[in-house]
Design a protein around this motif. Structure first.
Motif, mmCIF file in Angstrom:
data_model
loop_
_atom_site.group_PDB
_atom_site.id
_atom_site.type_symbol
_atom_site.label_atom_id
_atom_site.label_comp_id
_atom_site.label_asym_id
_atom_site.label_seq_id
_atom_site.Cartn_x
_atom_site.Cartn_y
_atom_site.Cartn_z
ATOM 1 N N GLN A 37 -17.011 -13.465 76.498
ATOM 2 C CA GLN A 37 -16.195 -12.254 76.636
ATOM 3 C C GLN A 37 -17.069 -11.060 76.962
ATOM 4 O O GLN A 37 -17.983 -10.729 76.204
ATOM 5 C CB GLN A 37 -15.435 -11.974 75.336
ATOM 6 N N MET A 41 -12.852 -7.223 77.430
ATOM 7 C CA MET A 41 -12.166 -7.993 78.466
ATOM 8 C C MET A 41 -11.597 -9.280 77.883
ATOM 9 O O MET A 41 -11.768 -9.585 76.711
ATOM 10 C CB MET A 41 -13.129 -8.301 79.612
ATOM 11 N N GLU A 42 -10.885 -10.032 78.727
ATOM 12 C CA GLU A 42 -10.257 -11.240 78.211
ATOM 13 C C GLU A 42 -11.287 -12.309 77.871
ATOM 14 O O GLU A 42 -12.423 -12.259 78.315
ATOM 15 C CB GLU A 42 -9.239 -11.774 79.212
ATOM 16 N N GLU B 2 -1.692 -3.483 83.947
ATOM 17 C CA GLU B 2 -2.470 -4.639 84.351
ATOM 18 C C GLU B 2 -3.952 -4.320 84.250
ATOM 19 O O GLU B 2 -4.364 -3.181 84.446
ATOM 20 C CB GLU B 2 -2.154 -5.015 85.808
ATOM 21 N N ASN B 3 -4.736 -5.297 83.943
ATOM 22 C CA ASN B 3 -6.169 -5.143 83.861
ATOM 23 C C ASN B 3 -6.729 -5.205 85.273
ATOM 24 O O ASN B 3 -6.569 -6.196 85.958
ATOM 25 C CB ASN B 3 -6.717 -6.272 83.012
ATOM 26 N N LEU B 8 -9.680 -1.260 81.305
ATOM 27 C CA LEU B 8 -8.790 -1.867 80.343
ATOM 28 C C LEU B 8 -7.594 -0.955 80.168
ATOM 29 O O LEU B 8 -7.743 0.240 79.929
ATOM 30 C CB LEU B 8 -9.549 -2.007 79.028
ATOM 31 N N PHE B 89 -4.840 -8.544 72.200
ATOM 32 C CA PHE B 89 -4.685 -9.615 73.176
ATOM 33 C C PHE B 89 -3.480 -10.480 72.805
ATOM 34 O O PHE B 89 -3.266 -10.788 71.627
ATOM 35 C CB PHE B 89 -5.903 -10.540 73.171
ATOM 36 N N GLY B 105 -5.276 -10.433 79.504
ATOM 37 C CA GLY B 105 -6.138 -9.267 79.441
ATOM 38 C C GLY B 105 -5.718 -8.391 78.268
ATOM 39 O O GLY B 105 -4.555 -8.382 77.879
#
Lengths: 110, 113
Positions: A37, A41-42, B2-3, B8, B89, B105
């Motif tokens: 990661q 972020m994801e 949206e990312n 972010l 998340f 994201g």
């Protein structure tokens, strides 16, 4: 608080070094995971294991390897670290659907 | 939101207000969803989950809503507090992928005192 531990928490090393990130859990979970990661972020799955002697690669291509010799232990190894490996590495475990996460290892490769 | 690239999505709320964080998921076959909270320097922590046979689930100060028609998940936080500041998340469970979680994201929640 989940009983899953990662060491070291922070690591700064030079290019070309071999490193092992440790992950241990005391919950007796069969499934364990490694995610990569970037800050905020994801999460990207890089490795997972369904039990002892079971390891699989995840969605994100990674030059790391893992092993699962004991249920509670799932170390991740980078044979030759590069600056592109700089990231946060999160370990998780699960029994059913919910995954419990460790605090992460922040790796910086110079 | 949206990312996009390194940006972010951020939600800024006043302390005491309610917050709504949204998430679009990708797989109509997903049957289990989780919201995680991640504070700076820590791993994600479970907040609340919901199965696809439900459309709403409530916890302590949090509510998750699931709209399977449009594949949308939301997290509502009541009376937002400074301690709620974190990145949130959503994750979906893909049954045909061995119960793996796929994370969306994140959304950064900033609570102004």
């Amino acid at each position: 608080e989940a009983d899953i531990y990662q060491t070291p928490r922070y690591l700064v090393i030079g290019t070309g070094k071999k490193i092992t990130l440790e992950c241990s859990q005391t919950m007796g979970h069969d499934k364990m995971y490694w995610y990569q990661q970037d800050p905020g972020m994801e999460l990207h799955l890089i490795h997972y294991s369904y039990g002892v002697n079971s390891t699989e690669k995840g969605d994100l291509s990674s030059e790391s390897t893992v092993s699962r010799i004991r249920t509670e232990h799932f170390p991740l190894t980078l044979e030759s670290a590069r600056p592109s490996h700089t990231s946060q590495y999160l370990c998780a475990s699960s029994e059913y659907n919910e995954q419990f996460f460790g605090p992460g290892t922040r790796l910086t490769v110079l | 939101g949206e990312n996009v690239g390194l940006h972010l999505p951020t939600l800024s709320v006043q302390e005491g207000d309610n917050s709504i964080i949204n998430c679009a998921y990708s797989n109509s076959a997903s049957d289990y969803f989780i919201w995680y909270k991640q504070e700076s320097g820590k791993g994600p922590q479970f907040i609340i989950d919901i199965r696809s046979n439900m459309d709403k689930r409530q916890g302590q100060r949090v509510t998750v809503l699931l709209n399977k028609t449009v594949k949308h998940l939301s997290l509502q936080i009541a009376a937002t507090q400074p301690g709620d500041s974190a990145v949130y998340f959503c994750a979906e469970n893909l049954q045909n992928a061995g119960n793996m979680l796929t994370f969306g994201g994140g959304t950064r929640l900033m609570v102004k005192p």
